[in-house]
Design an enzyme around this catalytic site. Structure first.
Site, PDB file in Angstrom:
ATOM      1  N   ARG A   1      38.820  34.574  42.519  1.00 41.62           N
ATOM      2  CA  ARG A   1      38.599  36.392  42.047  1.00 41.62           C
ATOM      3  C   ARG A   1      37.771  36.357  43.370  1.00 41.62           C
ATOM      4  O   ARG A   1      37.415  36.078  44.334  1.00 41.62           O
ATOM      5  CB  ARG A   1      38.090  36.259  41.691  1.00 41.62           C
ATOM      6  CG  ARG A   1      38.772  36.824  39.870  1.00 41.62           C
ATOM      7  CD  ARG A   1      39.949  37.531  39.855  1.00 41.62           C
ATOM      8  NE  ARG A   1      40.809  36.578  38.917  1.00 41.62           N
ATOM      9  CZ  ARG A   1      41.977  36.285  38.454  1.00 41.62           C
ATOM     10  NH1 ARG A   1      42.466  37.283  39.009  1.00 41.62           N
ATOM     11  NH2 ARG A   1      41.727  36.219  37.374  1.00 41.62           N
TER      12      ARG A   1
ATOM     13  N   ASN B   1      42.541  44.301  36.603  1.00 39.68           N
ATOM     14  CA  ASN B   1      41.042  44.023  36.664  1.00 39.68           C
ATOM     15  C   ASN B   1      40.627  44.583  34.844  1.00 39.68           C
ATOM     16  O   ASN B   1      39.557  44.313  34.122  1.00 39.68           O
ATOM     17  CB  ASN B   1      40.534  45.885  36.968  1.00 39.68           C
ATOM     18  CG  ASN B   1      40.398  44.285  38.188  1.00 39.68           C
ATOM     19  OD1 ASN B   1      40.307  44.062  38.961  1.00 39.68           O
ATOM     20  ND2 ASN B   1      39.475  45.782  38.994  1.00 39.68           N
TER      21      ASN B   1
ATOM     22  N   GLU C   1      46.729  46.637  40.376  1.00 34.44           N
ATOM     23  CA  GLU C   1      44.546  45.573  40.097  1.00 34.44           C
ATOM     24  C   GLU C   1      44.348  46.741  39.371  1.00 34.44           C
ATOM     25  O   GLU C   1      43.696  45.548  38.592  1.00 34.44           O
ATOM     26  CB  GLU C   1      44.783  46.526  41.737  1.00 34.44           C
ATOM     27  CG  GLU C   1      44.888  46.116  42.773  1.00 34.44           C
ATOM     28  CD  GLU C   1      45.141  44.210  42.917  1.00 34.44           C
ATOM     29  OE1 GLU C   1      43.587  43.729  42.611  1.00 34.44           O
ATOM     30  OE2 GLU C   1      45.596  43.837  43.829  1.00 34.44           O
TER      31      GLU C   1
END
Length: 138
Positions: free
Chosen positions: A104, A49, A45
């Site tokens: 998203r 990002n 994650e």
């Protein structure tokens, strides 16, 4: 104490490398498979990002990961040198996303918080973002 550092380009195909690299290093603490899965998910994650929000379509950006092992704790930092985050508190709200048109979910920070024991985010607009996550292995 033991420490490692690696850096790579902000390409989506490097996300799996980051997961495996950190998971391999953390095995020195003899974590459970659940701990390893948690760490891999959180690192994934954080790196995603960096790629999506830190650099966007610019694949020339650099991502740096550092991992420190001390006693029974892993401290993992994931840093980019991209756009930065204007409002960290807002960015960490569940379901908040700057890219709803790209479907998203806005759950990246929530996932990191769920799978790790601690998370700290620092950022400067135009200079980048650093996420430091901790995981205790018991």
């Amino acid at each position: 104490m033991n420490k490692m550092k690696t850096e790579f380009l902000s390409k989506s195909e490097n996300e799996s490398f980051a997961r495996v690299c950190v998971a391999s290093f953390v095995t020195q603490l003899e974590p459970t498979m659940e701990d390893i899965d948690d760490i891999k998910t959180a690192v994934s994650e954080a790196v995603t990002n960096c790629i999506v929000h830190g650099y966007g379509s610019d694949e020339k950006g650099k991502i740096v990961i550092e991992c420190t092992l001390k006693e029974n704790k892993a401290v993992i930092s994931v840093e980019d040198f991209g756009r930065g985050i204007e409002d960290i508190q807002q960015a960490m709200e569940p379901l908040f996303t700057t890219q709803p048109e790209e479907e998203r979910s806005g759950m990246g920070f929530t996932v990191m918080e769920t799978f790790m024991d601690g998370i700290k985010v620092t950022s400067q607009v135009g200079k980048g973002t650093k996420v430091v996550m901790t995981k205790e292995i018991v």
